[in-house]
Write a protein that holds these residues in place. Sequence first.
Motif, short mmCIF file in Angstrom:
data_model
loop_
_atom_site.label_atom_id
_atom_site.label_comp_id
_atom_site.label_asym_id
_atom_site.label_seq_id
_atom_site.Cartn_x
_atom_site.Cartn_y
_atom_site.Cartn_z
N ARG A 152 0.93 -1.62 0.35
CA ARG A 152 0.19 -0.09 0.46
C ARG A 152 0.86 1.08 -0.07
NH1 ARG A 152 -2.24 0.33 4.79
NH2 ARG A 152 -3.71 2.03 4.33
N ASP A 153 0.73 2.22 -1.00
CA ASP A 153 0.56 3.70 -0.53
C ASP A 153 2.75 3.84 -0.94
OD1 ASP A 153 -1.79 4.27 -0.94
OD2 ASP A 153 -1.24 4.94 1.28
N ASP A 154 2.89 3.99 0.43
CA ASP A 154 4.23 4.31 0.78
C ASP A 154 5.49 3.11 -0.02
OD1 ASP A 154 3.86 6.60 1.85
OD2 ASP A 154 4.92 5.97 3.73
N ASP A 155 4.38 1.56 0.23
CA ASP A 155 5.00 0.70 -0.27
C ASP A 155 4.89 0.33 -1.80
OD1 ASP A 155 6.52 -0.31 1.36
OD2 ASP A 155 4.82 -1.66 2.65
N VAL A 156 4.04 1.08 -2.92
CA VAL A 156 3.89 1.09 -3.60
C VAL A 156 4.57 2.37 -4.63
CG1 VAL A 156 2.55 1.45 -5.76
CG2 VAL A 156 1.72 0.42 -3.59
N GLN A 157 5.04 2.71 -3.89
CA GLN A 157 6.14 4.25 -4.60
C GLN A 157 7.35 4.09 -4.39
OE1 GLN A 157 5.88 8.08 -1.99
NE2 GLN A 157 3.60 7.92 -2.45
N ARG A 158 7.79 2.85 -3.45
CA ARG A 158 9.01 2.64 -3.66
C ARG A 158 8.87 1.65 -4.63
NH1 ARG A 158 8.72 3.13 2.40
NH2 ARG A 158 6.85 0.99 2.82
N PHE A 159 7.90 0.41 -4.70
CA PHE A 159 8.09 -0.47 -5.99
C PHE A 159 7.90 0.24 -7.17
CE2 PHE A 159 5.84 -2.18 -9.16
CZ PHE A 159 6.15 -3.54 -8.90
N ALA A 160 7.24 1.46 -7.55
CA ALA A 160 7.55 2.46 -8.36
C ALA A 160 9.03 3.34 -8.79
CB ALA A 160 6.24 3.11 -9.37
#
Length: 290
Positions: free
Chosen positions: A258-266
């Motif tokens: 979610r959210d911050d983890d998605v930003q790190r993934f992308a």
Amino acid sequence: MSSRPRPTADTVLSPGIHDIDTGTCELVKDRYRPDGWLLEINGVPSSHIDLSDPTLLEFEYMRWIAHLMDARWTRADRLRVLHLGGGACTMARYVHACFPSSRQVVVEIDGRLAELVREWFDLPRAPLLRIRVGEARAVLSSLTDGTRDLIVRDVFAINRTPAALTTVEFTRHAHRVLAPGGVYVVNCGDTRDLTTAKREAATIGGVFAHTAIIADPAMPKGRRYGNVVIAGSDVPLGDSASLARDLLGGAVPAQIRRDDDVQRFAAGAKMLCDSEIPFPRASAPSLVTG
């Protein structure tokens, strides 16, 4: 006077290869489920459907989308759902079974396929479920602001989503059409390098305030080809403990980021833009109301 025998699935359905507008489809009997069928389009598995149980979702990414829905809404909610990509209407049958007051539109580019699916499968009738024949972007662009609670994009040409349905401009149309608190969810198929999934996550994250990714643990680590479900909303997504448990408990265990983890993934991925892709002329949509 004897009564007429009740038709069976085998007499009503037509196994084998059939011509459709975009090539061919093949209806294949499931060897393991008496009422199960697999629909292949141009040689690629597209949908699985069980005539006796609309809640049975054979494809794991569909189960992940269903878990996301179940965590978000109650069975009494009257949802307005738009499906971009039809296939056998497996997801639409699930929504009708679990959220029976909902109204749904399925957008399918192949008119002949839409006719066959109506003929073969026990689909709800209008106004509960309408099949609209047309190109997904053209249909989405024509819709009124704030008129859908859920948009599911599951469109593939062979094994890839058409680029015109992945751009930030397209995603802004989805955002515009959603009502406040609505959810946009896509099925993204990608290879081990995850370039497509990362760019789609960056694109959806650039339009919506909150994002979530659902995949089996090996997929985001680049260990195999597979499906990634990416969702966007302007309200928090996937924050229930029950959703995490349901995802882990499936036949193919999955995790949600979610959210911050998605930003790190992308991180480092560029948003997809219309300027990168050639645009084919879209045909005018029509409506199949049967």
